[in-house]
Motif scaffolding. Structure first.
Motif, short mmCIF file in Angstrom:
data_model
loop_
_atom_site.label_atom_id
_atom_site.label_comp_id
_atom_site.label_asym_id
_atom_site.label_seq_id
_atom_site.Cartn_x
_atom_site.Cartn_y
_atom_site.Cartn_z
N ALA A 97 86.00 17.95 -24.56
CA ALA A 97 86.26 18.58 -23.27
C ALA A 97 84.97 18.55 -22.43
CB ALA A 97 86.72 20.02 -23.46
N GLY A 98 85.14 18.29 -21.15
CA GLY A 98 84.00 18.20 -20.24
C GLY A 98 83.56 16.78 -19.99
N HIS A 99 84.07 15.84 -20.77
CA HIS A 99 83.71 14.43 -20.61
C HIS A 99 84.83 13.67 -19.93
CE1 HIS A 99 79.94 14.61 -22.78
NE2 HIS A 99 80.54 15.45 -23.61
N LYS A 100 84.48 12.57 -19.32
CA LYS A 100 85.45 11.73 -18.62
C LYS A 100 86.26 10.92 -19.63
CE LYS A 100 82.85 11.52 -14.35
NZ LYS A 100 83.42 12.77 -13.92
N ALA A 101 87.54 10.75 -19.31
CA ALA A 101 88.43 10.03 -20.22
C ALA A 101 89.50 9.29 -19.42
CB ALA A 101 89.10 11.00 -21.19
N LYS A 102 90.09 8.31 -20.08
CA LYS A 102 91.26 7.60 -19.54
C LYS A 102 92.40 7.83 -20.52
CE LYS A 102 88.72 3.94 -17.21
NZ LYS A 102 88.49 2.49 -17.13
N ILE A 103 93.56 8.12 -19.97
CA ILE A 103 94.75 8.37 -20.79
C ILE A 103 95.88 7.48 -20.29
CG2 ILE A 103 96.54 10.07 -21.37
CD1 ILE A 103 94.39 12.23 -21.25
N THR A 104 96.54 6.81 -21.24
CA THR A 104 97.73 6.01 -20.93
C THR A 104 98.91 6.64 -21.65
OG1 THR A 104 96.38 4.02 -20.79
CG2 THR A 104 98.74 3.70 -21.02
N LEU A 105 99.97 6.86 -20.92
CA LEU A 105 101.17 7.50 -21.47
C LEU A 105 102.18 6.48 -21.96
CD1 LEU A 105 101.70 10.23 -18.74
CD2 LEU A 105 100.47 10.44 -20.92
N THR A 106 103.02 6.90 -22.86
CA THR A 106 104.11 6.06 -23.34
C THR A 106 105.15 5.86 -22.23
OG1 THR A 106 103.77 6.93 -25.56
CG2 THR A 106 105.86 5.84 -25.15
N ASP A 107 105.48 6.93 -21.53
CA ASP A 107 106.45 6.89 -20.43
C ASP A 107 105.78 7.37 -19.16
OD1 ASP A 107 108.72 6.06 -22.04
OD2 ASP A 107 108.71 8.10 -22.86
N ALA A 108 106.17 6.80 -18.03
CA ALA A 108 105.55 7.13 -16.75
C ALA A 108 105.93 8.54 -16.27
CB ALA A 108 105.98 6.12 -15.69
N ILE A 109 104.98 9.15 -15.57
CA ILE A 109 105.21 10.42 -14.87
C ILE A 109 105.03 10.09 -13.38
CG2 ILE A 109 104.32 12.73 -14.38
CD1 ILE A 109 103.38 12.89 -17.26
N ASP A 110 106.04 10.33 -12.58
CA ASP A 110 105.99 10.01 -11.16
C ASP A 110 105.53 8.58 -10.92
OD1 ASP A 110 106.83 12.60 -10.51
OD2 ASP A 110 104.77 13.35 -10.39
N GLY A 111 106.04 7.66 -11.75
CA GLY A 111 105.72 6.24 -11.59
C GLY A 111 104.37 5.81 -12.13
N ARG A 112 103.64 6.71 -12.78
CA ARG A 112 102.31 6.39 -13.31
C ARG A 112 102.25 6.57 -14.82
NH1 ARG A 112 97.52 9.71 -10.48
NH2 ARG A 112 96.25 8.51 -11.94
N LYS A 113 101.57 5.64 -15.47
CA LYS A 113 101.29 5.77 -16.89
C LYS A 113 99.80 5.97 -17.17
CE LYS A 113 105.00 3.16 -19.09
NZ LYS A 113 105.28 2.14 -20.10
#
Length: 167
Positions: A97-113
Motif C-alpha cells: 500500500a502506498g506504492h504505484k501499481a497496475k491492475i488488469t481485471l478478468t472482466d471489464a468495468i465500465d468498458g475498462r480492464k
C-alpha cells in the motif's frame, strides 16, 4: 497444458521447507517454447538471491524428474519477484500500500480492464486503488476478479526495497 494447482502442490512444500514463500507459478509460451516460472521469496528480505534460486531450481528439477508432472517440453525458470513484482496474494496488496501499481481485471468495468494508480491496501478481500487518470477516484477490485497486478518501478519503490543495514 500443465495443471498449475497440481504443480503448486508439488513445489510449495519445497519452498516452505526452506522457510520461503511461493509468490506464483506460471506457464508461459514464447520464442523459446514453454517456460515454467516459479517465483519465490524469503519473507525476511522479499527476495531470493541467485544461489537461493539455483538451489530451489535443482530441487524442483530432481522432483520433476521423479514425478514427471509436465508432459510437454519446457524450460524451468526459478526467480525472485524483483522490485516491480507481481501482486499475486491478498497480503501483497496490503503490504505494498502506498506504492504505484497496475491492475488488469478478468472482466471489464465500465468498458475498462486496465487501471493504474496508488495502492491503498485491502478492504476485506478486495484491493483498493486510487486512480491516477485525472479522476483520483478510489476503485475497489475483488481479488478474484484481478487477472494480473504488478508494482510500477518508481524511486519510492526502489528506496523501499533496498536491503536494510544491520547497524
Amino acid at each position: 497444458m500443465a495443471d498449475i494447482a497440481a504443480l503448486t502442490a508439488l513445489v510449495e512444500p519445497l519452498v516452505i521447507a526452506r522457510g520461503w514463500e511461493l509468490v506464483r507459478i506460471k506457464m508461459t509460451t514464447g520464442e523459446m517454447g514453454k517456460t515454467l516460472q516459479i517465483m519465490a521469496e524469503d519473507p525476511a528480505t522479499g527476495q531470493l538471491v541467485v544461489d537461493q534460486c539455483a538451489a530451489l531450481s535443482r530441487e524442483v528439477s530432481e522432483l520433476f524428474d521423479e514425478v514427471d508432472p509436465i508432459e510437454e517440453e519446457y524450460n524451468l525458470e526459478v526467480s525472485s519477484p524483483g522490485i516491480d513484482r507481481p501482486l499475486t496474494r491478498a497480503k501483497d496488496f496490503a503490504l505494498w500500500a502506498g506504492h504505484k501499481a497496475k491492475i488488469t481485471l478478468t472482466d471489464a468495468i465500465d468498458g475498462r480492464k486496465k487501471f493504474a494508480g496508488t495502492l491503498l491496501g485491502l478492504e476485506g478481500e478486495a484491493a483498493q486503488l486510487r486512480l491516477e487518470d485525472g479522476s483520483e477516484a478510489v476503485m475497489t477490485f475483488p481479488i478474484d476478479a484481478i487477472h494480473g497486478a504488478k508494482l510500477v518501478l518508481t524511486d519510492a519503490l526502489i528506496a523501499a526495497t533496498q536491503p536494510q543495514s544491520l547497524n
